[in-house]
Design an enzyme around this catalytic site. Structure first.
Site, PDB file in Angstrom:
ATOM      1  N   HIS A  85      -2.575 -17.386   2.150  1.00 42.39           N
ATOM      2  CA  HIS A  85      -2.401 -16.019   1.662  1.00 42.39           C
ATOM      3  C   HIS A  85      -0.997 -15.544   1.993  1.00 42.39           C
ATOM      4  CE1 HIS A  85      -3.239 -11.832   0.638  1.00 42.39           C
ATOM      5  NE2 HIS A  85      -2.552 -11.520   1.723  1.00 42.39           N
ATOM      6  N   ASP A 164     -13.713  -3.689   0.989  1.00 41.93           N
ATOM      7  CA  ASP A 164     -12.257  -3.644   0.994  1.00 41.93           C
ATOM      8  C   ASP A 164     -11.728  -2.961  -0.268  1.00 41.93           C
ATOM      9  OD1 ASP A 164      -9.518  -4.436   1.851  1.00 41.93           O
ATOM     10  OD2 ASP A 164      -9.641  -5.610   0.017  1.00 41.93           O
ATOM     11  N   ARG A 171      -7.344   4.306   0.783  1.00 44.84           N
ATOM     12  CA  ARG A 171      -6.098   4.249   1.548  1.00 44.84           C
ATOM     13  C   ARG A 171      -4.900   4.532   0.663  1.00 44.84           C
ATOM     14  NH1 ARG A 171      -6.057  -1.533   3.375  1.00 44.84           N
ATOM     15  NH2 ARG A 171      -3.977  -1.007   4.142  1.00 44.84           N
ATOM     16  N   SER A 186      -8.146  -5.727   5.883  1.00 44.77           N
ATOM     17  CA  SER A 186      -8.235  -5.871   4.434  1.00 44.77           C
ATOM     18  C   SER A 186      -7.989  -7.316   4.009  1.00 44.77           C
ATOM     19  CB  SER A 186      -7.217  -4.942   3.759  1.00 44.77           C
ATOM     20  OG  SER A 186      -7.159  -5.157   2.364  1.00 44.77           O
ATOM     21  N   LYS A 190     -11.158 -10.532   3.005  1.00 43.24           N
ATOM     22  CA  LYS A 190     -11.191 -11.310   1.755  1.00 43.24           C
ATOM     23  C   LYS A 190     -11.027 -12.797   2.031  1.00 43.24           C
ATOM     24  CE  LYS A 190      -7.914  -8.943  -0.371  1.00 43.24           C
ATOM     25  NZ  LYS A 190      -7.588  -7.617   0.168  1.00 43.24           N
TER      26      LYS A 190
END
Length: 439
Positions: A85, A164, A171, A186, A190
């Site tokens: 990621h 999320d 947010r 967050s 995931k």
């Protein structure tokens, strides 16, 4: 937890007291179920922004968000699955290169990616600039593609960490996006729901990153690694520089073309260095026998770039997901922007500074990004950086070439980007591209 009692939990966090795991689990479940209204959850998010979260609170929050929806089961795919990621950046096409490299080294890549919003580009948008490429594979198709080709990159499933999605939307409109604990929970909710065995995090830092200060980037990386460890997943974070666009291309099919060149052992040096570093770590983490070091992984990554194996793996992935491989073999077939313009240097010297986010915004003005989720992307729009940090320039030299389908977009983007770089008499020190590794 009833809505009436939740105000006491808000007050507890506002005072800086530690929330219990049960309180956090109930908070996430009740918010997803609609039992806690947005105005109360907004107050809680703001309290977290100011008071922070302990490691125990952060782990409980992340796992509750992970468990709010489906959790992918990748056990039908043999081998160790290592997910990657990136926190995002300008010109970040690393997945297009790192994925095939890792797959060519025998490590399965079963990746769910996202779209771009704002100045950072999304992997899915780039892949969809390849004619015919399908990101919406069903579960059986996805598993079959990974088993047969060693790699598949698809869009995230609709019910992956729904907490999320709901919290992020809140947010976004309450000024709480920048909270390090909320960012960490967050991302990791995931990643943990995506079902991989191990996780590599590319935490970008600098003017083109979401987190621009190095110490905050280290804090974010450390918290995410701690969450992964607490969840029983080996997690490593690499902090990489985003003080200039990665590579030269910014924009969807421009970045695919640059990725193709990199997969053929060519392309910008900085892009190859970052990609071989990320791939080397994934190869080391994915080695079943635990015999391959990070340095040896980097060497193997370089080998498959040079011998063509990574490029062949990319073609297999594209073909396996319905894409037209002739565009990969002949990238000149990609649509070219009908309107182009040049950003030129106003003085002699060296490129000494870049507002990397600014160049990303300029690419968006050209049509390469989306301002809202409904915005349409111009796949051929974007920017080619003709000069990088430290490069010498003379007055009138082309710093960047702008590509778009609309002349009015070109004028706005060129005007905006005029203040996004500086020329100085002194040559700057070279960037350190891999800044730190946090295990």
């Amino acid at each position: 937890m009833s809505t009436g009692r939740f105000v006491d939990v808000i007050h507890k966090k506002r005072q800086g007291l530690e929330l219990e795991a049960g309180e956090i689990r109930a908070m996430v479940a009740d918010y997803v179920a609609g039992k806690i209204p947005d105005y109360q959850m907004s107050a809680m998010l703001m309290a977290i922004c100011f008071r922070g979260m302990s490691d125990a609170e952060l782990t409980a929050m992340t796992l509750a968000m992970r468990d709010s929806g489906d959790i992918a089961d990748l056990s039908r795919i043999p081998g160790i699955k290592v997910d990657k990621h990136s926190t995002g950046g300008v010109g970040d096409k690393t997945t297009l290169i790192v994925g095939p490299v890792v797959a060519a080294c025998g490590i399965p890549v079963a990746k769910m990616s996202g779209r771009g919003l704002g100045f950072t580009g999304g992997t899915l948008d780039k892949l969809e600039s390849i004619p015919g490429f399908r990101i919406g594979l069903g579960e059986d198709e996805f598993f079959r593609a990974v088993r047969e080709n060693g790699i598949s990159v698809i869009g995230q499933t609709g019910n992956l960490a729904p907490a999320d999605k709901k919290l992020y939307a809140l947010r976004d409109v309450t000024g709480t996006v920048e909270s390090i604990p909320l960012i960490a929970s967050s991302i990791m909710s995931k990643k943990l729901a995506a079902g991989s065995d191990k996780i590599l995090l590319d935490v970008t830092t600098g003017s083109g990153a979401f987190i621009k200060e190095l110490e905050k980037s280290r804090q974010l990386a450390g918290q995410m690694v701690a969450i992964g460890k607490a969840a029983g997943k080996e997690t490593v974070a690499m902090i990489t520089s985003m003080d200039e666009p990665l590579g030269s291309a910014i924009g969807n099919n421009l970045e695919v073309i640059e990725a193709i060149h990199a997969l053929q052992g060519q392309g910008p040096e900085d892009l190859r260095e970052v990609c071989t570093a990320l791939a080397g770590m994934m190869i080391s983490m994915g080695d079943v026998k635990r015999e391959i070091s990070y340095e040896e992984g980097r060497e193997r990554a370089q080998e498959v770039l040079e011998n063509g194996a990574a490029f062949e793996k990319f073609k297999c992935m594209v073909a396996g997901q319905g894409g037209d491989v002739s565009f990969i073999e002949n990238p000149e077939k990609f649509a070219a922007a009908p309107v182009r313009g040049e950003l030129t240097a106003g003085a002699d010297g060296y490129i000494s500074w870049m507002d990397t986010e600014g160049f990303g915004i300029a690419a968006g003005l050209l049509g390469a990004g989306r301002e809202t989720k409904e915005s349409r992307i111009d796949f051929c729009a974007g920017i080619i950086m003709e000069k990088k940090l430290g490069d010498p320039v003379k007055r009138g030299d082309v710093v960047a070439t702008f590509h778009t389908s609309a002349g009015d977009r070109l004028e706005r983007a060129l005007s905006y980007a005029g203040n996004c770089y500086a020329v100085s008499e002194k040559k700057p020190e070279p960037l350190k591209l891999v800044v730190d590794i946090i295990r």
